[in-house]
Design a protein around this motif. Structure first.
Motif, mmCIF file in Angstrom:
data_model
loop_
_atom_site.group_PDB
_atom_site.id
_atom_site.type_symbol
_atom_site.label_atom_id
_atom_site.label_comp_id
_atom_site.label_asym_id
_atom_site.label_seq_id
_atom_site.Cartn_x
_atom_site.Cartn_y
_atom_site.Cartn_z
ATOM 1 N N UNK A 71 0.847 -1.157 0.019
ATOM 2 C CA UNK A 71 -0.170 -0.005 0.077
ATOM 3 C C UNK A 71 0.881 1.168 0.065
ATOM 4 N N UNK A 72 0.257 2.265 -0.740
ATOM 5 C CA UNK A 72 1.124 3.424 -0.787
ATOM 6 C C UNK A 72 0.067 4.532 0.433
ATOM 7 N N UNK A 73 1.014 5.202 1.270
ATOM 8 C CA UNK A 73 0.482 5.941 2.442
ATOM 9 C C UNK A 73 1.032 7.451 2.259
ATOM 10 N N UNK A 74 0.223 8.277 2.040
ATOM 11 C CA UNK A 74 0.397 9.678 2.447
ATOM 12 C C UNK A 74 -0.025 10.005 3.892
ATOM 13 N N UNK A 75 1.046 10.398 4.751
ATOM 14 C CA UNK A 75 0.502 10.791 6.014
ATOM 15 C C UNK A 75 0.659 12.608 6.163
ATOM 16 N N UNK A 76 -0.405 12.982 6.752
ATOM 17 C CA UNK A 76 -0.251 14.484 6.929
ATOM 18 C C UNK A 76 -1.017 14.638 8.295
ATOM 19 N N UNK A 77 -0.739 15.788 8.895
ATOM 20 C CA UNK A 77 -1.234 16.339 10.093
ATOM 21 C C UNK A 77 -2.608 17.286 9.899
ATOM 22 N N UNK A 78 -2.548 17.406 8.637
ATOM 23 C CA UNK A 78 -3.781 18.239 8.108
ATOM 24 C C UNK A 78 -5.013 17.290 7.792
ATOM 25 N N UNK A 79 -6.233 17.814 8.064
ATOM 26 C CA UNK A 79 -7.445 17.006 7.802
ATOM 27 C C UNK A 79 -7.886 17.417 6.540
ATOM 28 N N UNK A 80 -6.966 17.358 5.359
ATOM 29 C CA UNK A 80 -7.202 17.551 3.878
ATOM 30 C C UNK A 80 -6.894 16.430 2.932
ATOM 31 N N UNK A 125 2.895 11.452 -2.676
ATOM 32 C CA UNK A 125 3.403 11.207 -1.409
ATOM 33 C C UNK A 125 4.677 11.930 -1.006
ATOM 34 N N UNK A 126 5.318 11.924 -2.023
ATOM 35 C CA UNK A 126 6.818 12.669 -2.229
ATOM 36 C C UNK A 126 6.727 13.882 -1.758
ATOM 37 N N UNK A 127 5.630 14.685 -2.299
ATOM 38 C CA UNK A 127 5.343 16.153 -2.268
ATOM 39 C C UNK A 127 4.757 16.490 -0.926
ATOM 40 N N UNK A 128 3.738 15.680 -0.451
ATOM 41 C CA UNK A 128 3.166 16.289 0.791
ATOM 42 C C UNK A 128 3.183 15.265 2.141
ATOM 43 N N UNK A 129 3.717 14.166 1.965
ATOM 44 C CA UNK A 129 3.903 13.478 2.972
ATOM 45 C C UNK A 129 4.693 13.753 4.290
ATOM 46 N N UNK A 130 4.554 13.692 5.389
ATOM 47 C CA UNK A 130 5.016 14.059 6.552
ATOM 48 C C UNK A 130 6.022 12.839 7.271
ATOM 49 N N UNK A 131 5.832 11.634 6.417
ATOM 50 C CA UNK A 131 6.489 10.593 6.875
ATOM 51 C C UNK A 131 7.710 10.464 6.018
ATOM 52 N N UNK A 132 8.876 10.904 6.581
ATOM 53 C CA UNK A 132 10.348 10.983 5.761
ATOM 54 C C UNK A 132 10.870 9.695 5.574
ATOM 55 N N UNK A 133 10.568 8.612 6.158
ATOM 56 C CA UNK A 133 11.010 7.299 5.968
ATOM 57 C C UNK A 133 10.590 6.887 4.687
ATOM 58 N N UNK A 134 9.214 7.153 4.101
ATOM 59 C CA UNK A 134 8.641 6.524 3.005
ATOM 60 C C UNK A 134 8.448 7.354 1.984
ATOM 61 N N UNK A 135 8.445 8.675 2.245
ATOM 62 C CA UNK A 135 8.051 9.640 1.329
ATOM 63 C C UNK A 135 8.934 9.775 -0.001
ATOM 64 N N UNK A 136 10.145 9.543 0.254
ATOM 65 C CA UNK A 136 11.276 9.337 -1.028
ATOM 66 C C UNK A 136 10.860 8.302 -1.861
ATOM 67 N N UNK A 137 10.134 7.001 -1.137
ATOM 68 C CA UNK A 137 9.818 6.037 -1.857
ATOM 69 C C UNK A 137 8.520 6.021 -2.442
ATOM 70 N N UNK A 138 7.763 7.363 -2.525
ATOM 71 C CA UNK A 138 6.351 7.383 -3.057
ATOM 72 C C UNK A 138 5.642 6.711 -1.983
ATOM 73 N N UNK A 139 5.768 6.580 -0.664
ATOM 74 C CA UNK A 139 4.966 6.227 0.473
ATOM 75 C C UNK A 139 4.743 4.884 0.226
ATOM 76 N N UNK A 140 5.431 3.932 -0.354
ATOM 77 C CA UNK A 140 5.336 2.722 -0.363
ATOM 78 C C UNK A 140 5.647 1.662 1.121
ATOM 79 N N UNK A 141 4.619 1.069 1.251
ATOM 80 C CA UNK A 141 4.674 0.066 2.260
ATOM 81 C C UNK A 141 4.519 -1.319 1.684
ATOM 82 N N UNK A 142 5.349 -2.403 2.075
ATOM 83 C CA UNK A 142 5.579 -3.609 1.293
ATOM 84 C C UNK A 142 5.142 -4.702 2.210
ATOM 85 N N UNK A 143 4.392 -5.765 2.072
ATOM 86 C CA UNK A 143 4.377 -6.873 3.357
ATOM 87 C C UNK A 143 3.524 -6.491 4.365
ATOM 88 N N UNK A 144 2.777 -5.635 4.365
ATOM 89 C CA UNK A 144 1.923 -5.291 5.586
ATOM 90 C C UNK A 144 1.207 -6.165 5.964
#
Length: 573
Positions: free
Chosen positions: A384-393, A415-434
């Motif tokens: 799954x790709x996840x964009x995390x933000x502190x805003x309710x937008x 995700x790279x543009x808006x996500x606050x999760x720096x650990x995955x933002x550079x990888x397009x917010x990708x989480x594998x094998x969840x």
């Protein structure tokens, strides 16, 4: 004669010095003096200027030495101070990113001098990070050689442009110039231009490493074989459990330990004379009563044994119904099971319907268990790709994405543009094998909902942490057990590969810049000295033992000779 007289007359005339002559002479002397002073000042000026030049030149000289001079050598190649600082800060920052939350437990003050804070009995934290830096340099050198030998190439243009942009953005957000930000991040001599070769080299090395890892990935047969050899580590069990707690007394019973005998009148006479002490004790007892902090009663061994006997009887009753009434525990793996019950649960002979009672003496209780099933969980994990933000937008971001091409790739760019999760933002917010339970409950429920399809999106604001999660469902992946086995086997393979290609790469520190190497050398010398001393002692003891044995043998032989002589003498008589 006339000529001689003429000469004498001229000599006499030269000795006559008029006031004019003296005036001219003074001017000449003053002129010569001024010239001498001019020469002196000129010479002094040259010396002063030379000193200033040396002082000013020392700054570029230090920079020149840092950028071109040899700090250490790795595998025969020169490593500059700039490159070493880059490797040091990379190693340090990666370590802190992984273990930073535990640094306080290690007693490390990151704001303090790392060279004065001990990592171990012999190494400071600076020593340790320098050691990590050198290990990374060795690995990079080995991989670089392998990549060049294999003719591997990789165009770093796009990736390096992204790197530069990310550094500039981070510097701006920190309120720093790019130059100052790079220095803080990679060392006092670092600039983007000076570290660019190291960054690009790392990019090539990473790509080559990934290619090697892909080529050496374990096959399906290898994964299955490894599982079959380690089934206990990957199988899951379902079981039911009832916990019976022993009811320990909170005040003395007839089984309590006998009270201590009262002291004699003579023994307490001194205490009676100390009124202040008695008043203090009374005050403390009063305070304990008021605050409820009086110590809890500690049952005697006999009282505990009696309570455990009663609990055991209850456990035996519960064993009859635990298969129906026990609390169901599902998909439990050995590593997460209680250490007292795991062996019983994962016994190869265990069958559905088996029950047992297991005592937990340390906690005064009994576990009543009913086994249901053992199996290998084949539930697919998900990507799954996840964009995390502190805003309710979240919905606004989804609308922005939907207004364009609305593909997985464009969602990754979002995700790279808006996500606050720096650990995955550079990888397009990708989480594998969840796997189930890998994300907060509301996200987990959406991910594993029946009928979920690739391309599904959602925006969820979590009540637990207040963050908004914008998600793009990529699809299913292998089950957790298979991902785990593949990761284990690949890790073993790549570790062996790195050890093989790094063997023989030596570090030279002719200038003594690395303290940890001195510590290692001293420790090695101490071990050698100890071994030599031990060998010497053993040799001495062996020699002494040999001498003792020789003396004993001589005495024995002498005794035997005397006895023989006496016997022969007796026989003769």
């Amino acid at each position: 004669m006339s000529k001689k007289e003429t000469q004498n007359t001229e000599q006499k005339q030269e000795k006559i010095i008029t006031s004019y002559d003296r005036k001219m002479q003074r001017r000449e002397e003053q002129k010569k003096k001024e010239q001498r002073e001019k020469h002196i000042m000129t010479a002094v000026g040259i010396v002063i200027a030379a000193a200033l030049v040396c002082l000013i030149a020392s700054f570029p000289i230090r920079t020149l030495m840092a950028t071109r001079g040899t700090f250490i050598k790795v595998g025969g190649e020169n490593v500059t101070r700039v490159e070493f600082d880059y490797a040091y800060n990379i190693a340090r920052n990666n370590y802190l990113a992984q273990y930073g939350t535990y640094m306080s437990y290690f007693g490390l003050d990151l704001s303090g001098d790392l060279s004065t804070q001990m990592y171990s009995e012999t190494l400071t934290w600076q020593d340790y990070f320098e050691q990590l830096a050198v290990e990374n340099l060795i690995s990079n050198k080995a991989l670089k050689d392998q990549a060049e030998a294999a003719g591997f190439t990789y165009d770093t243009t796009e990736e390096y442009a992204d790197f530069e942009e990310s550094v500039e953005n981070a510097a701006s957000e920190a309120g720093l110039t790019t130059r100052d930000y790079v220095r803080q991040l990679y060392g006092s001599y670092a600039t983007l231009s000076r570290i660019s070769d190291f960054v690009k080299e790392a990019m090539v090395i990473n790509q080559y490493y990934e290619q090697v890892a892909e080529e050496r990935a374990p096959s399906e047969e290898e994964i299955q074989s490894y599982y079959e050899e380690n089934t206990d580590s990957y199988d899951s069990v379902d079981y039911r459990i009832v916990t019976i707690e022993a009811q320990l007394p909170t005040e003395p019973t007839e089984l309590a330990d006998p009270a201590e005998e009262e002291t004699s009148a003579e023994e307490v006479s001194a205490a009676e004379d100390t009124q202040a002490s008695a008043e203090t004790d009374a005050a403390q007892e009063s305070t304990a009563d008021e605050t409820g902090t009086e110590e809890e009663y500690e049952p005697s061994e006999a009282e505990i044994a009696a309570a455990m006997e009663e609990a055991q009887a209850l456990a035996q009753d519960a064993q009859e119904t635990v298969a129906q009434d026990g609390e169901l525990q599902e998909n439990v793996q050995r590593a997460s099971a209680n250490s007292l019950i795991r062996d019983w649960l994962f016994d190869a002979s265990r069958e559905a319907g088996d029950t047992t009672i297991i005592e937990d003496a340390d906690n005064n209780r009994y576990f009543v268990l009913a086994f249901e099933e053992r199996y290998l969980d084949e539930t697919p994990s998900v990507d799954v790709r996840v964009l995390i933000t502190q805003e309710e937008d979240g919905q606004a971001l989804l609308d922005e994405w939907a207004s364009g091409e609305a593909t997985e790739e464009t969602f990754g760019a979002l995700c790279e543009q808006y996500s606050t999760d720096t650990s995955t933002a550079g990888n397009g917010g990708l989480y594998e094998g969840v796997t189930r339970g890998g994300l907060p409950d509301d996200l987990d429920q959406w991910l594993f909902e029946e009928g979920r399809a690739a391309g599904d999106t959602v925006s969820i604001t979590s009540e637990d942490d207040g963050y908004t999660y914008v998600m793009y469902y990529v699809g299913q992946n292998d089950p957790a057990w298979k991902l785990s086995v593949r990761s284990t086997l690949l890790s073993e393979t790549m570790t062996a590969y790195m050890e093989e290609i790094s063997a023989g790469i030596e570090v030279e520190d002719s200038k003594g810049n690395l303290n940890y190497l001195k510590v290692e050398a001293e420790a090695s010398a101490a071990e050698t000295s100890t071994a030599e001393d031990s060998s010497s002692v053993e040799g001495t003891e062996t020699a002494q033992t040999g001498e003792i044995q020789t003396e004993e043998t001589a005495q024995t032989e002498e005794t035997q000779t005397e006895e023989t002589a006496q016997t022969e003498s007796t026989q003769t008589e």
